[in-house]
Design an enzyme around this catalytic site. Structure first.
Site, PDB file in Angstrom:
ATOM      1  N   ASP A  35      -7.400   9.333   8.945  1.00 35.68           N
ATOM      2  CA  ASP A  35      -6.173   8.837   9.542  1.00 35.68           C
ATOM      3  C   ASP A  35      -5.958   9.399  10.933  1.00 35.68           C
ATOM      4  O   ASP A  35      -6.408  10.498  11.255  1.00 35.68           O
ATOM      5  CB  ASP A  35      -4.970   9.209   8.657  1.00 35.68           C
ATOM      6  CG  ASP A  35      -4.875   8.307   7.439  1.00 35.68           C
ATOM      7  OD1 ASP A  35      -4.761   7.087   7.641  1.00 35.68           O
ATOM      8  OD2 ASP A  35      -4.937   8.815   6.312  1.00 35.68           O
ATOM      9  N   GLU A  53       0.867  -1.177   0.000  1.00 32.01           N
ATOM     10  CA  GLU A  53       0.000   0.000   0.000  1.00 32.01           C
ATOM     11  C   GLU A  53       0.905   1.228   0.000  1.00 32.01           C
ATOM     12  O   GLU A  53       1.766   1.375   0.867  1.00 32.01           O
ATOM     13  CB  GLU A  53      -0.909  -0.023   1.238  1.00 32.01           C
ATOM     14  CG  GLU A  53      -1.983   1.041   1.201  1.00 32.01           C
ATOM     15  CD  GLU A  53      -2.888   1.013   2.448  1.00 32.01           C
ATOM     16  OE1 GLU A  53      -2.963  -0.038   3.114  1.00 32.01           O
ATOM     17  OE2 GLU A  53      -3.476   2.065   2.749  1.00 32.01           O
TER      18      GLU A  53
END
Lengths: 416, 260
Positions: free
Chosen positions: B58, B47
């Site tokens: 996040d 990723e």
């Protein structure tokens, strides 16, 4: 009382291309639940009765529609009325919305509210209704704003709210909003996020608009009583996220005979300076905080910090419905610089004895340009969204700074 | 190698697939490549993060990394170049993780085409539920990219039915209600969540958010086909620790025989 039924957004929360729900999947079920609850309660007589009760007895509505005779005479044109949202409890229009959302929160059985705030007006307003309703309250505020708005931080704490200072990013409203969304993602099962403007994922822009539309509805009734007609020639309001503007625009926007609807964005140091908050004037379609709207970002899509002398307007985006109004020409959007806003602030103080919020001073400054071009039988309504108490120290600082630099300039000229 | 093959190969080795995260431009351009070389031997799928100014899905660790990468001057073209470089090192599936606004800014067709030709296999967009913009998802597929969307513990069966069919790469299952970040343990109920998801797709299911140790990896491996590790790697780098021991621990946790 009843809340209006506007044709937009559509069932997907869209105003044309704008709006929608661009959020982490964790929140989608909560937004669906909130939408269902909102659609139910906005037609529930018990809910509306309670909302109306608090608007009247606690907030102090209706607010006056004041004919600004001195300002009108001074400018020598259209007759100017001020919708006095500054006279609301806590000093701004913000409470119309926070009260509605807090009542909804209670009906949904949630015990904790989260909010974000820039200058602190929305935070104070949320802390206020949380105290009133007995809800636990956490407010996120950028570290920079915590420093600049110490008095509002103290107010929120007195009201029992926990203020969390946000150190990330630009340390202002944009980052406080990111942090509030993160809290909501984490505590979505038991917390209600009270968004302070007509931004965020669906149903927030619609919900905040509906709760704020009481402003425009009152203007219609009051103007009819004073001028014999419900529709003015122009309505002017400042636009950051855009909640006070949508509140006074929406009841006119979808009627057949529409007045000029003029949203005033903060032009800061000017369009060419990059130090501004002209989301519509200089932005492009983009996504921030869950919705598609006009937005300030660079060629890579990184959000650009906005600037305004008014902490309430320095947001890089603008509500999706305003974005739609701008694209379709339903409303016009103009810019007023920091300097012009300060002149507007002084103008209203001296002529009418009213210190406007720096946000509202942008609307005053634009009216000062427009009114002289209009005829004396025409009518302008300015939404005076809040009072200037919170800005007095900042205005003093800026004016002294300018006086200082002007004096310096004179000295150096003298030497030359 | 296709994404499906990568998951199958891990399964054949008796473990869940490991999906490490490296952010382009963090700690800087060369440092990112160095980190990538270190995690590569442990990775089944990679990723690659495209740093963004407002990463609201996040937690603080990835946000700090994003801020640092952007301060270093990381631009979209640098991320493309990074993907190209990574592709010269490996044929493993490579998913680009970013938010929707950088895609809009570039123009979706242009963005998808550029990253596909740089060597990306697929995309992860945490702030785009697929039904929010079906045309955009179709454009990604037309460009030859796989798409991976998030599902969460709050996802209703109706949401799972809506989202799962669009997960042509793998399903990214968020372990907790919350943002990215290492946690001591994962919540109960993950196996049930994954079971619910598997009723609606035959795509592999990976668990992300909170994988940091042998025990959290083991919890993920008991429930799903793979695990994503992100914040724990960035934190190790921040603290001046090597990433290999962290990856080794997590890898051990992913072997299934212990739990069989």
């Amino acid at each position: 009382m009843q809340l209006p039924n506007y044709p937009l957004p559509d069932s997907r929360g869209r105003y044309g291309d704008f709006g929608g729900r661009y959020v982490p999947e964790t929140l989608i079920p909560a937004l669906e639940e909130l939408t269902a609850a909102y659609l139910h309660f906005k037609h529930d007589p018990g809910f509306l009765e309670e909302y109306e009760y608090y608007l009247k007895e606690y907030v102090g509505r209706p607010t006056p529609l004041y004919f600004a005779e001195n300002l009108t005479r001074h400018l020598g044109g259209a007759r100017i009325y001020l919708k006095r949202e500054d006279l609301n409890h806590t000093g701004a229009h913000k409470i119309n919305n926070t009260l509605g959302q807090a009542l909804l929160c209670k009906r949904m059985g949630k015990r904790r509210v989260i909010a974000e705030t820039g200058a602190g007006q929305h935070g104070v307003s949320v802390a206020t209704v949380a105290a009133l309703m007995g809800l636990e309250c956490v407010v996120y505020q950028g570290a920079e704003d915590v420093r600049r708005q110490a008095l509002n931080v103290f107010r929120m704490r007195l009201l029992g709210a926990e203020v969390r200072s946000v150190e990330s990013g630009t340390k202002t409203l944009k980052d406080a909003t990111n942090e509030a969304i993160r809290d909501w993602v984490t505590n979505v099962r038991d917390s209600f996020y009270i968004i302070g403007s007509v931004v965020g994922p669906h149903p927030y822009p619609a919900m905040a608009r509906d709760f704020q539309s009481v402003v425009g509805e009152e203007v219609k009734q009051q103007l009819l009583a004073k001028e014999g007609r419900a529709t003015p020639d122009a309505v002017i309001a400042c636009v950051g996220g855009g909640s006070n503007a949508i509140g006074v625009f929406a009841p006119f926007a979808y009627q057949e005979e529409r007045p000029r609807l003029i949203g005033v964005e903060a032009a800061g140091h000017g369009l060419t300076s990059s130090m501004h908050a002209l989301s519509i004037g200089a932005g492009r379609k983009g996504v921030l905080h869950g919705a598609m709207m006009y937005l300030l970002y660079d060629e890579d899509g990184q959000i650009q910090p906005a600037h305004s002398v008014s902490a309430g307007l320095d947001y890089p985006g603008v509500g999706p419905e305003h974005s739609y109004f701008a694209e379709r020409g339903i409303a016009e959007y103009v810019g007023i610089t920091d300097d012009e806003a300060l002149e507007g602030f002084k103008l209203l103080a001296r002529l009418e004895g009213i210190l406007p919020a720096l946000e509202s001073a942008h609307a005053i400054a634009y009216a000062a340009k427009l009114a002289p071009e209009m005829d004396p039988e025409q009518v302008i309504v300015i939404n005076l969204s809040g009072r200037g108490d919170k800005d007095v120290v900042e205005v003093m600082r800026v004016l002294e700074e300018r006086r200082g630099s002007r004096a310096e300039g004179q000295v150096s000229q003298g030497v030359a | 190698m296709t994404t499906r093959e990568a998951f199958e190969r891990a399964a054949a080795e008796g473990r869940a697939a490991l999906i490490p995260y490296v952010m382009a431009g963090y700690p800087d351009a060369t440092g990112a490549l160095e980190l990538l070389r270190r995690v590569l031997p442990f990775a089944d799928v990679l990723e690659i993060g495209l740093p963004y100014s407002d990463p609201l899905g996040d937690g603080p660790v990835i946000q700090r990394a994003s801020e640092q990468a952007l301060r270093q001057g990381t631009r979209q073209k640098d991320v493309l170049e990074f993907v190209r470089q990574v592709r010269t090192l490996t044929d493993k599936p490579l998913f680009v993780m970013t938010y929707i606004n950088p895609v809009i800014a570039a123009g979706p067709e242009r963005f998808f085409e550029a990253f596909r030709s740089a060597g990306a296999t697929g995309l992860i967009l945490p702030d785009l539920p697929p039904d929010e913009d079906l045309a955009l998802v179709e454009k990604a597929h037309a460009a030859g990219l796989e798409t991976t969307f998030l599902l969460a513990p709050t996802s209703t069966d109706a949401r799972i039915r809506t989202v799962a069919p669009f997960c042509t790469g793998f399903v990214y299952t968020v372990s907790v209600t919350g943002v990215t970040g290492a946690r001591d343990r994962l919540p109960e109920g993950l196996p049930e969540l994954v079971q619910r998801i598997k009723q609606h797709t035959d795509a592999p299911v990976a668990i992300g958010f909170g994988i940091s140790s042998r025990s959290t990896a083991a919890q993920a491996a008991r429930a799903a086909d793979g695990a994503v590790i992100a914040s724990a790697l960035i934190r190790a780098h921040e603290e001046g620790r090597a990433v290999e021991p962290v990856l080794e621990e997590v890898r051990l946790g992913l072997f299934r025989q212990a739990s069989v």
